[in-house]
Motif scaffolding. Structure first.
Motif, short mmCIF file in Angstrom:
data_model
loop_
_atom_site.label_atom_id
_atom_site.label_comp_id
_atom_site.label_asym_id
_atom_site.label_seq_id
_atom_site.Cartn_x
_atom_site.Cartn_y
_atom_site.Cartn_z
N GLU A 110 0.84 -1.12 0.01
CA GLU A 110 0.20 0.24 -0.04
C GLU A 110 0.91 1.18 -0.14
N ASN A 111 2.01 1.11 0.81
CA ASN A 111 2.99 2.67 0.73
C ASN A 111 3.45 2.59 -0.58
N TYR A 112 3.86 1.36 -1.31
CA TYR A 112 4.41 1.83 -2.56
C TYR A 112 3.28 2.29 -3.61
N LEU A 113 2.15 1.90 -3.58
CA LEU A 113 1.07 2.15 -4.58
C LEU A 113 0.84 3.77 -4.29
N GLU A 114 0.81 4.04 -2.84
CA GLU A 114 0.56 5.55 -2.35
C GLU A 114 1.51 6.50 -3.03
N LYS A 117 1.88 6.67 -7.72
CA LYS A 117 0.55 6.51 -8.63
C LYS A 117 0.86 6.83 -9.83
N SER A 118 0.48 6.00 -10.88
CA SER A 118 0.92 6.02 -12.23
C SER A 118 -0.12 5.27 -13.30
N LYS A 119 -0.48 5.72 -14.38
CA LYS A 119 -1.24 5.17 -15.37
C LYS A 119 -0.49 3.84 -15.91
N LYS A 120 0.55 3.88 -15.78
CA LYS A 120 1.46 2.90 -16.05
C LYS A 120 1.69 1.45 -15.24
N LEU A 121 1.01 1.54 -13.85
CA LEU A 121 0.87 0.57 -12.78
C LEU A 121 -0.18 -0.21 -13.40
N LYS A 122 -0.19 -1.05 -13.71
CA LYS A 122 -1.24 -2.46 -14.18
C LYS A 122 -1.89 -3.25 -13.33
N ALA A 123 -0.86 -3.92 -12.41
CA ALA A 123 -1.54 -4.88 -11.84
C ALA A 123 -0.57 -5.32 -10.72
N LEU A 136 -7.19 -11.03 2.06
CA LEU A 136 -7.63 -10.89 0.62
C LEU A 136 -8.82 -9.53 0.63
N ASP A 137 -9.58 -9.47 1.76
CA ASP A 137 -10.47 -8.22 1.80
C ASP A 137 -9.70 -6.94 1.76
N ARG A 138 -8.64 -6.87 2.50
CA ARG A 138 -7.97 -5.42 2.33
C ARG A 138 -7.27 -5.53 0.93
N LEU A 139 -6.59 -6.80 0.48
CA LEU A 139 -5.94 -6.50 -0.78
C LEU A 139 -7.04 -5.86 -1.94
N ILE A 145 -8.79 0.90 -4.79
CA ILE A 145 -8.80 2.54 -4.14
C ILE A 145 -7.47 2.96 -5.26
N TYR A 146 -6.70 2.07 -5.63
CA TYR A 146 -5.49 2.59 -6.52
C TYR A 146 -5.49 2.17 -8.10
#
Length: 373
Positions: A110-114, A117-123, A136-139, A145-146
């Motif tokens: 989550e820290n990394y995704l925060e 943030k980039s349109k290039k981040l696919k999956a 998994l609920d949190r995942l 969110i991202y």
């Protein structure tokens, strides 16, 4: 006496299914497997592939992964996870792990995704080590969110559950299975992707066979190509074999849990050995991973000399030459994965092991542990 790390078993149903293929029976084993697999998992769509790595690769195609895109994954995964990403000239991003489960650390994810943030981040590809799952609920909440897709690598999680639901049906965009996973080699190869997303499965099916389309009203040999795909097809013989395995999977998990219980009771408190800390009722124990506090590799060598094969899940990806040099990664960049790598050892665990076999393994471990200071 020798105990291999993994062993396949051929039952009556296996021979019957394979004989049907060899005898030319009019049974589409691949279609039957896909239908049975979807029903077993509790998902809308299942598509068989020739290997688990092909399942991951096809998943990336289905998500339209492109050059320069980024896919996040655990640093503790088989090399086929970042490998399929690199085949698209896309970039894998590694995240450190949790100490108890060896799975991706969701806080760090989550820290990394925060922060990125980039349109290039696919999956995000999440590997379920030993069939253990992350929260998994949190995942799935993080993914929403991202705005990233979730691909679950369930190579060791066939039949595993999360809150009573089988992995593959819990909310991922795509889940990939492998019927001959790392160190647990089978006499056949095969993979499967499952999803509830109609658009994803339609694209996957198109690309599954070279991007070929056919008109049902035209001659059989007339076809068109409308996209760039590949050949991911599973053979009828492999499908026949896997169908028999699938029918026994819940029994297999039940026996693995019985074996794990024997391991737990016999090895708990043994000097230099730490048994798995995760003891959930939903743990399928597709792997039984212990920690060796001193000289893991020499311990494994002595076990082998005593007739017991062991495994490793996995060498952290940042320690492998290609990824280390490609992304200028340092040994200490992922401290938890590094520390766990120096200790973890997977013991034999498979349904055909007898209690005597398990006791043999435990006795050899205790014997070697006594020699450690």
């Amino acid at each position: 006496m020798k105990i291999p790390f993994s062993k396949f078993v051929n039952g009556v149903q296996t021979h019957s299914n394979v004989s049907d293929v060899l005898d030319g029976e009019n049974i589409n084993q691949v279609s039957e497997l896909e239908d049975e697999f979807a029903s077993y998992i509790g998902v809308e769509y299942a598509l068989a592939t020739s290997h688990g790595t092909d399942a991951l690769h096809l998943a990336m195609l289905a998500l339209d992964l492109k050059r320069g895109d980024k896919v996040v994954c655990s640093v503790n995964a088989h090399p086929n996870v970042p490998e399929v990403v690199r085949h698209f000239d896309a970039e894998p991003v590694f995240i450190d792990i949790e100490e108890d489960t060896y799975n991706i650390n969701l806080d760090r994810l989550e820290n990394y995704l925060e922060d990125n943030k980039s349109k290039k981040l696919k999956a995000v590809i999440v590997t379920h080590i030993a069939g253990n799952t992350v929260d998994l609920d949190r995942l799935y909440s993080i993914a929403k969110i991202y705005d990233v897709k979730i691909v679950e690598d369930a190579c060791d999680a066939l039949g595993a559950t999360y809150k009573g639901e089988k992995i593959g049906s819990t909310g991922a965009d795509i889940t990939c299975f492998d019927f001959s996973s790392h160190l647990k080699k089978n006499v056949c190869n095969g993979g499967m992707i499952v999803t509830n997303d109609e658009d994803i499965i339609d694209r996957a099916r198109l690309l599954h066979n070279h991007g070929i389309t056919k008109n049902d009203d035209a001659l059989e040999y007339i076809y068109e190509v409308i996209d760039i795909g590949n050949d991911y097809s599973l053979s009828e013989l492999n499908a026949a074999y896997i169908r028999a395995q699938l029918a026994e999977q819940d029994k297999t998990i039940k026996r693995q849990r019985e074996i794990a219980k024997i391991y737990n009771e016999s090895l708990d408190g043994v000097a230099h050995i730490t048994i798995p800390s995760i003891q959930s009722d939903e743990q399928p124990f597709s792997l039984y991973i212990v920690k060796i506090d001193k000289n893991r590799d020499s311990f494994a060598v002595e076990l082998k000399d005593e007739g017991v094969e062991a495994g490793l899940h996995y060498i952290p990806l940042h320690l492998l030459t290609y990824y280390k040099s490609k992304y200028s990664l340092r040994v200490n960049d992922f401290p938890v994965a590094l520390r766990m790598y120096q200790q973890v050892l997977s013991l034999p665990i498979y349904a055909s092991m007898s209690d005597t076999d398990v006791k043999f393994v435990c006795d050899k471990i205790k014997k070697i542990a006594k020699t450690r200071v």
